[in-house]
Design a protein around this motif. Structure first.
Motif, PDB file in Angstrom:
ATOM      1  N   ALA A 154     -15.879  31.289 -81.268  1.00 51.26           N
ATOM      2  CA  ALA A 154     -17.201  30.757 -80.935  1.00 51.26           C
ATOM      3  C   ALA A 154     -18.239  31.862 -80.773  1.00 51.26           C
ATOM      4  CB  ALA A 154     -17.119  29.924 -79.662  1.00 51.26           C
ATOM      5  N   ARG A 155     -17.813  33.074 -80.394  1.00 49.09           N
ATOM      6  CA  ARG A 155     -18.789  34.159 -80.250  1.00 49.09           C
ATOM      7  C   ARG A 155     -19.468  34.491 -81.574  1.00 49.09           C
ATOM      8  NH1 ARG A 155     -16.472  38.608 -82.381  1.00 49.09           N
ATOM      9  NH2 ARG A 155     -14.179  38.732 -82.370  1.00 49.09           N
ATOM     10  N   LEU A 156     -18.843  34.073 -82.702  1.00 49.57           N
ATOM     11  CA  LEU A 156     -19.461  34.259 -84.015  1.00 49.57           C
ATOM     12  C   LEU A 156     -20.219  33.024 -84.475  1.00 49.57           C
ATOM     13  CD1 LEU A 156     -16.695  36.180 -86.012  1.00 49.57           C
ATOM     14  CD2 LEU A 156     -18.674  37.110 -84.782  1.00 49.57           C
ATOM     15  N   TRP A 157     -19.594  31.843 -84.364  1.00 52.83           N
ATOM     16  CA  TRP A 157     -20.253  30.672 -84.948  1.00 52.83           C
ATOM     17  C   TRP A 157     -21.315  30.058 -84.050  1.00 52.83           C
ATOM     18  CZ3 TRP A 157     -20.000  26.110 -82.396  1.00 52.83           C
ATOM     19  CH2 TRP A 157     -18.870  25.802 -81.630  1.00 52.83           C
ATOM     20  N   VAL A 158     -21.191  30.205 -82.744  1.00 52.22           N
ATOM     21  CA  VAL A 158     -22.201  29.619 -81.851  1.00 52.22           C
ATOM     22  C   VAL A 158     -23.586  30.221 -82.098  1.00 52.22           C
ATOM     23  CG1 VAL A 158     -22.949  29.473 -79.447  1.00 52.22           C
ATOM     24  CG2 VAL A 158     -20.643  28.754 -80.079  1.00 52.22           C
ATOM     25  N   PRO A 159     -23.742  31.567 -82.200  1.00 51.24           N
ATOM     26  CA  PRO A 159     -25.072  32.097 -82.516  1.00 51.24           C
ATOM     27  C   PRO A 159     -25.627  31.597 -83.850  1.00 51.24           C
ATOM     28  CG  PRO A 159     -23.657  33.835 -81.675  1.00 51.24           C
ATOM     29  CD  PRO A 159     -22.779  32.651 -81.906  1.00 51.24           C
ATOM     30  N   ALA A 160     -24.753  31.438 -84.847  1.00 46.88           N
ATOM     31  CA  ALA A 160     -25.209  30.934 -86.142  1.00 46.88           C
ATOM     32  C   ALA A 160     -25.687  29.496 -86.037  1.00 46.88           C
ATOM     33  CB  ALA A 160     -24.082  31.047 -87.168  1.00 46.88           C
ATOM     34  N   LEU A 161     -24.974  28.684 -85.280  1.00 47.09           N
ATOM     35  CA  LEU A 161     -25.401  27.307 -85.085  1.00 47.09           C
ATOM     36  C   LEU A 161     -26.702  27.254 -84.285  1.00 47.09           C
ATOM     37  CD1 LEU A 161     -24.782  24.273 -85.406  1.00 47.09           C
ATOM     38  CD2 LEU A 161     -23.519  24.407 -83.246  1.00 47.09           C
ATOM     39  N   ALA A 162     -26.809  28.086 -83.259  1.00 47.15           N
ATOM     40  CA  ALA A 162     -28.030  28.112 -82.459  1.00 47.15           C
ATOM     41  C   ALA A 162     -29.236  28.456 -83.320  1.00 47.15           C
ATOM     42  CB  ALA A 162     -27.885  29.110 -81.312  1.00 47.15           C
ATOM     43  N   ALA A 163     -29.082  29.439 -84.187  1.00 51.78           N
ATOM     44  CA  ALA A 163     -30.185  29.814 -85.072  1.00 51.78           C
ATOM     45  C   ALA A 163     -30.567  28.670 -86.004  1.00 51.78           C
ATOM     46  CB  ALA A 163     -29.806  31.054 -85.876  1.00 51.78           C
ATOM     47  N   ALA A 164     -29.566  27.938 -86.494  1.00 55.14           N
ATOM     48  CA  ALA A 164     -29.819  26.850 -87.442  1.00 55.14           C
ATOM     49  C   ALA A 164     -30.551  25.684 -86.801  1.00 55.14           C
ATOM     50  CB  ALA A 164     -28.500  26.378 -88.055  1.00 55.14           C
ATOM     51  N   VAL A 165     -30.266  25.420 -85.524  1.00 55.79           N
ATOM     52  CA  VAL A 165     -30.864  24.245 -84.874  1.00 55.79           C
ATOM     53  C   VAL A 165     -32.011  24.621 -83.944  1.00 55.79           C
ATOM     54  CG1 VAL A 165     -28.689  22.987 -85.024  1.00 55.79           C
ATOM     55  CG2 VAL A 165     -29.230  24.254 -82.921  1.00 55.79           C
ATOM     56  N   GLY A 166     -32.402  25.914 -83.945  1.00 58.93           N
ATOM     57  CA  GLY A 166     -33.546  26.334 -83.159  1.00 58.93           C
ATOM     58  C   GLY A 166     -33.299  26.361 -81.669  1.00 58.93           C
TER      59      GLY A 166
ATOM     60  N   ALA B  25     -22.190  35.995 -74.992  1.00 54.94           N
ATOM     61  CA  ALA B  25     -20.758  35.964 -75.285  1.00 54.94           C
ATOM     62  C   ALA B  25     -19.964  36.022 -73.989  1.00 54.94           C
ATOM     63  CB  ALA B  25     -20.380  37.128 -76.187  1.00 54.94           C
ATOM     64  N   VAL B  26     -18.857  35.287 -73.961  1.00 51.35           N
ATOM     65  CA  VAL B  26     -17.968  35.288 -72.800  1.00 51.35           C
ATOM     66  C   VAL B  26     -16.531  35.458 -73.283  1.00 51.35           C
ATOM     67  CG1 VAL B  26     -19.495  33.860 -71.395  1.00 51.35           C
ATOM     68  CG2 VAL B  26     -17.750  32.767 -72.817  1.00 51.35           C
ATOM     69  N   ALA B  27     -15.663  35.897 -72.404  1.00 49.56           N
ATOM     70  CA  ALA B  27     -14.261  36.117 -72.762  1.00 49.56           C
ATOM     71  C   ALA B  27     -13.448  34.842 -72.576  1.00 49.56           C
ATOM     72  CB  ALA B  27     -13.683  37.229 -71.902  1.00 49.56           C
ATOM     73  N   GLY B  28     -12.282  34.832 -73.233  1.00 51.81           N
ATOM     74  CA  GLY B  28     -11.297  33.791 -72.969  1.00 51.81           C
ATOM     75  C   GLY B  28     -11.287  32.653 -73.963  1.00 51.81           C
ATOM     76  N   ARG B  29     -10.100  32.053 -74.091  1.00 54.28           N
ATOM     77  CA  ARG B  29      -9.899  30.844 -74.884  1.00 54.28           C
ATOM     78  C   ARG B  29      -8.636  30.168 -74.409  1.00 54.28           C
ATOM     79  NH1 ARG B  29      -5.824  30.699 -78.746  1.00 54.28           N
ATOM     80  NH2 ARG B  29      -4.840  32.717 -79.226  1.00 54.28           N
ATOM     81  N   ALA B  30      -8.534  28.876 -74.659  1.00 61.14           N
ATOM     82  CA  ALA B  30      -7.285  28.163 -74.415  1.00 61.14           C
ATOM     83  C   ALA B  30      -6.310  28.485 -75.542  1.00 61.14           C
ATOM     84  CB  ALA B  30      -7.540  26.663 -74.348  1.00 61.14           C
ATOM     85  N   ALA B  31      -5.018  28.415 -75.280  1.00 59.08           N
ATOM     86  CA  ALA B  31      -4.011  28.765 -76.286  1.00 59.08           C
ATOM     87  C   ALA B  31      -4.125  27.909 -77.543  1.00 59.08           C
ATOM     88  CB  ALA B  31      -2.614  28.641 -75.687  1.00 59.08           C
ATOM     89  N   TRP B  32      -4.523  26.642 -77.375  1.00 55.82           N
ATOM     90  CA  TRP B  32      -4.593  25.751 -78.530  1.00 55.82           C
ATOM     91  C   TRP B  32      -5.847  25.978 -79.367  1.00 55.82           C
ATOM     92  CZ3 TRP B  32      -8.854  22.629 -78.726  1.00 55.82           C
ATOM     93  CH2 TRP B  32      -9.537  22.355 -77.525  1.00 55.82           C
ATOM     94  N   GLU B  33      -6.791  26.758 -78.865  1.00 54.76           N
ATOM     95  CA  GLU B  33      -8.041  27.011 -79.602  1.00 54.76           C
ATOM     96  C   GLU B  33      -7.805  28.143 -80.596  1.00 54.76           C
ATOM     97  OE1 GLU B  33     -11.398  25.694 -76.358  1.00 54.76           O
ATOM     98  OE2 GLU B  33     -10.381  27.609 -76.036  1.00 54.76           O
ATOM     99  N   ARG B  34      -7.072  27.822 -81.666  1.00 60.42           N
ATOM    100  CA  ARG B  34      -6.538  28.829 -82.577  1.00 60.42           C
ATOM    101  C   ARG B  34      -6.997  28.663 -84.022  1.00 60.42           C
ATOM    102  NH1 ARG B  34      -0.132  27.493 -82.862  1.00 60.42           N
ATOM    103  NH2 ARG B  34      -0.236  29.167 -84.398  1.00 60.42           N
ATOM    104  N   GLY B  35      -7.658  27.541 -84.356  1.00 57.09           N
ATOM    105  CA  GLY B  35      -8.027  27.277 -85.741  1.00 57.09           C
ATOM    106  C   GLY B  35      -6.837  26.799 -86.559  1.00 57.09           C
ATOM    107  N   ALA B  36      -7.083  26.533 -87.833  1.00 53.40           N
ATOM    108  CA  ALA B  36      -6.041  26.010 -88.719  1.00 53.40           C
ATOM    109  C   ALA B  36      -6.089  26.710 -90.070  1.00 53.40           C
ATOM    110  CB  ALA B  36      -6.215  24.507 -88.908  1.00 53.40           C
ATOM    111  N   ASP B  37      -4.934  26.827 -90.676  1.00 47.94           N
ATOM    112  CA  ASP B  37      -4.759  27.488 -91.971  1.00 47.94           C
ATOM    113  C   ASP B  37      -4.840  26.448 -93.080  1.00 47.94           C
ATOM    114  OD1 ASP B  37      -3.584  28.634 -94.306  1.00 47.94           O
ATOM    115  OD2 ASP B  37      -2.543  30.104 -93.081  1.00 47.94           O
ATOM    116  N   GLY B  38      -5.751  26.639 -94.038  1.00 52.67           N
ATOM    117  CA  GLY B  38      -5.928  25.671 -95.115  1.00 52.67           C
ATOM    118  C   GLY B  38      -5.264  26.050 -96.423  1.00 52.67           C
ATOM    119  N   ALA B  39      -4.303  26.961 -96.405  1.00 55.50           N
ATOM    120  CA  ALA B  39      -3.704  27.462 -97.649  1.00 55.50           C
ATOM    121  C   ALA B  39      -2.988  26.368 -98.438  1.00 55.50           C
ATOM    122  CB  ALA B  39      -2.754  28.614 -97.351  1.00 55.50           C
TER     123      ALA B  39
END
Length: 289
Positions: free
Chosen positions: A234-246, A252-266
């Motif tokens: 989120a430290r990367l995509w949140v600023p991009a979304l903020a810029a897009a929606v004004g 930025a803050v530290a930490g994530r839940a273990a399940w917040e890992r994304g998914a592999d689309g291969a």
């Protein structure tokens, strides 16, 4: 192919319907409202007003449609903003009871194939993007446990049909989703409620979700992550979304839940030859501006 499209007026369904018709499929499209059914007819579909929780009505509609395949795109997330817990519970109910009714009706109508919408963030925790072999999270806490339980029930029910494709979509963005100008996540950014943390997400433009559902009518049975090519914290995509929606960019803050890992689309790319037209949320979010 004759297709029974449940959720035809939702964020994905309304984009999927014209794709199905253009591809030459006959579509029996469902909506909960009379207004919705009128709009579906105007697009060239056969339209049915249907409450997916009415088991008898679902059985009758499926029998009358006599489809070759069912595409399940039902959700209840439009009501998320005024009552998050209630809306998540209603969405889980659709996944449990709605899917159960669709699958049982399909059995009775001798329908062999289903393409069902699932999600790619119900996996158990880990340090790398989850693949389709990663188990669904067995021990998560509420309110997430309600979502994971609904996903498990949906996927198990869909797998009862001889031919079943479960699409584990990434977090949807674009028209009709929470991630768009004036939508839920834009409002949360303006209120300072969205953290730019280390939590990793995998995204998917809603148009690519519709494209995948169309393609999946020809895929072999199985579960497939349908996500873009760049899982990101989120430290990367949140600023991009903020810029897009004004909206202002949160710190930025530290930490994530273990399940917040994304998914592999291969798997979608190697086994099915499917790729998103928006390879990354980076260009996708920029286009929201």
């Amino acid at each position: 192919m004759r297709v029974f499209l449940a959720g035809a007026t939702g964020a994905i369904g309304r984009l999927l319907l014209p794709l199905l018709l253009t591809a030459g499929h006959q579509v029996v499209a469902c909506s909960r409202s009379e207004e919705g059914t009128r709009a579906l007819r105007e697009q060239g579909a056969e339209a049915v007003r249907l409450d997916v929780f009415d088991r008898t009505a679902v059985e009758r509609a499926m029998a009358a449609a006599a489809p070759d395949a069912v595409i399940h795109q039902l959700t209840a997330l439009s009501g998320f903003a005024p009552g998050p817990v209630q809306a998540l519970a209603e969405n889980a109910r659709i996944r449990r009871e709605g899917t159960r009714n669709l699958v049982d009706a399909a059995h009775q109508a001798k329908v062999r194939r289903i393409v069902a919408q699932s999600i790619s963030w119900a996996y158990q925790g880990g340090d790398t993007p989850a693949t389709e072999t990663t188990p669904l999270d067995p021990g998560t806490e509420q309110p997430r446990a309600t979502t994971v339980g609904g996903v498990r029930a949906l996927e198990e029910a869909a797998a009862e049909l001889p031919e079943h494709v479960v699409l584990r979509y990434g977090t949807l963005y674009g028209p009709g989703t929470w991630f768009a100008k004036g939508a839920l996540m834009a409002e949360r950014l303006h209120r300072g409620e969205l953290a730019a943390s280390e939590a990793v997400s995998s995204f998917l433009h809603v148009e690519d979700a519709a494209r995948a559902a169309l393609a999946a009518l020809d895929w072999p049975s199985g579960t497939v992550n349908v996500v873009d090519d760049e899982p990101a914290p989120a430290r990367l995509w949140v600023p991009a979304l903020a810029a897009a929606v004004g909206a202002p960019t949160p710190p930025a803050v530290a930490g994530r839940a273990a399940w917040e890992r994304g998914a592999d689309g291969a798997l979608a790319r190697t086994a099915h030859g499917w790729r998103p037209t928006r390879a990354s949320w980076r260009q996708g979010f920029a286009a929201l501006a």
